[in-house]
Design an enzyme around this catalytic site. Structure first.
Site, PDB file in Angstrom:
ATOM      1  CG  ASP A 184      28.169  57.499  35.249  1.00 43.84           C
ATOM      2  OD1 ASP A 184      27.815  58.509  35.873  1.00 43.84           O
ATOM      3  OD2 ASP A 184      27.371  56.693  34.727  1.00 43.84           O
ATOM      4  CG  ASP A 208      30.011  53.906  36.923  1.00 43.09           C
ATOM      5  OD1 ASP A 208      29.297  53.572  37.883  1.00 43.09           O
ATOM      6  OD2 ASP A 208      29.642  53.767  35.743  1.00 43.09           O
ATOM      7  CG  ASP A 212      29.768  51.172  31.419  1.00 47.84           C
ATOM      8  OD1 ASP A 212      30.261  50.224  32.061  1.00 47.84           O
ATOM      9  OD2 ASP A 212      29.115  52.090  31.944  1.00 47.84           O
ATOM     10  NE  ARG A 264      26.620  46.295  37.221  1.00 52.58           N
ATOM     11  CZ  ARG A 264      26.076  47.496  37.069  1.00 52.58           C
ATOM     12  NH1 ARG A 264      26.708  48.405  36.342  1.00 52.58           N
ATOM     13  NH2 ARG A 264      24.923  47.793  37.631  1.00 52.58           N
TER      14      ARG A 264
END
Length: 386
Positions: A184, A208, A212, A264
């Site tokens: 991603d 994206d 992460d 997020r």
């Protein structure tokens, strides 16, 4: 024409020297009042370029001190070539330093650079990428991945406009070519990584997410970064079914979220996050959320709600498996512009339980704007750091 006697000239020069020292000391004291504990560790030193490895002793939170990244066996590698070959990297390129060079590697850059990676950059264990003193962009294609690696520092890099990548092969750690599946468009992705420190980077506008932390990654500190112009900012935990992320521990401290961040910041699955002394400059959907019974200690952050829209900081995904059991606690946070935080009622606040080398003092939220005032990539002018 009469010239001053040598002794008077020497005296004048001596006075000027001490005045400059006093001026620098005064400026250092002023700046010191605005610096957080990480930055005080190295930024007050006017000789920081000569002592650049001192940075490894300045980390806090779950990453702990990064002293495994320095020592007598450390290799200093300078990037002079901004090109990229994902299979046969050339000497002097960034990929050569992160994959071919073995052992402890401290990577710096000769000059300002725009680096377009042809495939994701896999970073070997015991590698430091140090962008201080120059302006380095990694942008407009593939970006950074830490895959089954440990003891890594990423400092002072702008990573943006990252794009998804089709499956393919790439030079990986220890000079081994490995296959990668679909990737991603994340700025930085951690996969089964540990003891990682991500500090003073500027991340934005990726397809994206920006950061992460997934698939069993743990002992991560995310500090002094500037996240902006992004829908999905930070994901902690791979997916709802990946139970190994229950052991994940992440410190999120001194970061600036916004403007133009949607959600997020972070979203947590399964694991534990200590989120402290961060500045939240609005959101659209929510700021902090999660699923699968994560634990969060939100401590002394500054949450400024958007002028229009959702004022609630948190979001929870309900599921039959989790049974709606949550452990979200807000301690000494400040809420402005009608921001609110839906805390867990009852139960004890889960502490980070830091070791001595991980521990740090969380300051009052009224100081957050000072503590985060230089988040992101720093500016440099001779010996001064802004």
């Amino acid at each position: 024409m009469a010239f001053p006697k040598p002794q008077y000239l020497f005296l004048a020069l001596l006075i000027l020297f001490f005045l400059s020292k006093l001026s620098f000391a005064k400026q250092s004291r002023i700046n010191g009042l605005k610096l957080n504990v990480i930055d005080r560790c190295w930024r007050k030193n006017p000789e920081w370029k000569r002592h650049q490895y001192q940075l490894a002793t300045c980390s806090i939170g779950y990453a702990g001190k990064m002293i495994n990244n320095i020592g007598n066996d450390l290799i200093h590698y300078k990037v002079t070539d901004s090109s990229d070959d994902p299979i046969n990297p050339k000497p002097n390129t960034l990929r050569y330093g992160t994959s071919i060079i073995q052992g402890k590697v401290w990577i710096t850059f000769q000059r300002d650079m725009q680096i377009k990676l042809e495939k994701p950059l896999l970073i070997s264990s015991f590698t430091t990428i140090d962008g201080r003193g120059v302006n380095v962009h990694i942008a407009n294609n593939a970006c950074l991945m830490i895959f089954k690696a440990t003891n890594i520092i990423i400092h002072g890099i702008r990573v943006h406009h990252c794009k998804p990548q089709a499956p393919g092969i790439v030079m990986g750690p220890e000079g081994k070519v490995i296959p990668l599946g679909q990737v991603d468009g994340d700025a930085i992705r951690l996969v089964t990584a540990s003891k990682i420190w991500i500090d003073h980077n500027t991340l934005y506008d990726c397809q994206d997410g920006l950061l992460d932390v997934t698939r069993g990654s743990t002992d991560v500190t995310i500090s002094n970064n500037w996240f902006k112009n992004q829908d999905k900012v930070m994901l902690l935990g791979h997916d709802d079914g990946y139970v190994r992320d229950k052991n994940m521990k992440v410190t999120v401290v001194y970061n600036h979220f916004g403007p133009n961040c949607n959600q997020r910041m972070p979203r947590i699955r399964h694991g534990y996050a200590h989120v402290a002394n961060n500045f939240y400059q609005g959101w659209l959907q929510y700021a902090i959320g999660g699923s699968m019974e994560p634990s969060l200690k939100s401590e002394a952050n500054l949450f400024v709600a958007p002028t229009i829209g959702n004022k609630e900081v948190t979001w929870r995904k309900s599921s039959d498996k989790s049974g709606g059991t949550w452990n979200f606690h807000s301690i000494r946070d400040i809420f402005e512009n009608e921001a609110s935080f839906n805390i867990t009622k009852g139960g004890d606040v889960k502490k980070p339980n830091y070791t001595k080398e991980q521990n740090f003092k969380v300051l009052d939220a009224k100081f957050v704007k000072y503590l985060t005032s230089s988040s992101g990539v720093l500016r440099y002018n001779k010996n001064y750091v802004y």
